[in-house]
Write an enzyme that holds these catalytic residues in place. Sequence first.
Site, PDB file in Angstrom:
ATOM      1  N   ASP A  87       0.828  -1.172   0.219  1.00 43.05           N
ATOM      2  CA  ASP A  87      -0.017  -0.002  -0.025  1.00 43.05           C
ATOM      3  C   ASP A  87       0.784   1.417  -0.009  1.00 43.05           C
ATOM      4  O   ASP A  87       1.863   1.177   0.021  1.00 43.05           O
ATOM      5  CB  ASP A  87      -0.749  -0.051   1.159  1.00 43.05           C
ATOM      6  CG  ASP A  87      -1.664   1.211   1.269  1.00 43.05           C
ATOM      7  OD1 ASP A  87      -2.096   1.608   0.309  1.00 43.05           O
ATOM      8  OD2 ASP A  87      -1.839   1.682   2.423  1.00 43.05           O
ATOM      9  N   ASP A 112      -0.134   5.143   1.136  1.00 39.73           N
ATOM     10  CA  ASP A 112      -0.508   6.060   1.937  1.00 39.73           C
ATOM     11  C   ASP A 112      -0.436   5.446   3.107  1.00 39.73           C
ATOM     12  O   ASP A 112      -1.084   4.522   3.514  1.00 39.73           O
ATOM     13  CB  ASP A 112      -1.725   6.859   1.627  1.00 39.73           C
ATOM     14  CG  ASP A 112      -1.751   8.109   2.512  1.00 39.73           C
ATOM     15  OD1 ASP A 112      -0.803   8.633   2.995  1.00 39.73           O
ATOM     16  OD2 ASP A 112      -3.170   8.605   2.731  1.00 39.73           O
TER      17      ASP A 112
END
Length: 277
Positions: free
Chosen positions: A15, A17
């Site tokens: 991922d 953020d």
Amino acid sequence: MHKDNRTYQKAFIMDMDGVVYTGSHLISGSGEFVGKLQQGGYKFLFLTNNSYHKPLEIRDRLMGMGIDVPEDCFYTSAMATASFLRVQRPEGCSAYVIGGPGIVEELEKAGITITSDRPDYVIVAETEQYDYAKIIEATLLIQEGAKFIATNPDLTGPSLRGPVPACGALVAPIERVTGVPPYFLGKPNPAMMFWARKKLGVHSANCFMIGDRMDTDIVGGLESGMTTCLVLSGVTSRETMNRFPYQPDYVFENLWEIDPGSILSRRDRVENAMPDS
């Protein structure tokens, strides 16, 4: 020898953020971890539910933070949506789209016609062009038979002033009026994880999912058969982690703590724990 061979096949899906950066700031150790992956020849992919930006734009943003990777190192929920439609409707289809340039580009690349004239689908994604007229049009088209899908279920996204509505919030008025829930393509949908692994060409048993959210990254990786790594550099703490009925295989403070050469997949950990026959 067999186990060593599997080790060399290890791949990493991350991922972004809360894992690589927060806002416009790189999280300490992220660049070094990506450097280890590049130097070790590991396959890796950045995975994001944000469908607004194109992969090239995301690549340029990371480069501005000091991480230089190719454009094909990114897989977005917009790409997953296009993959889904190619599989579901290989003969072609049409869609009415409420979304930004990222989803529009991926749909056009997939040969999907974007129209408001009797479309097969209504697609909602992140956008800065969301107004009452578009809500009305989407509502009427769904009531007239169009299927309802959305790029991801995220209710909020980050901004400099705080959380803002994301795709999961934008679909709410349309769902309330029509009574039709959208089908979400982004994390934690295992389909997105499958297509991400397919892009890398790796098996789930050799793939590690790294994220900061239990309800998208970790459960999505778990349900896809990947080894899961939670980093505490984003939204999840150890306290909140323990509230979930499922748990990650590993917990790290940040990416810097992960050694791609020594970390073991769930399958290897189980086999190493078994007594020799």
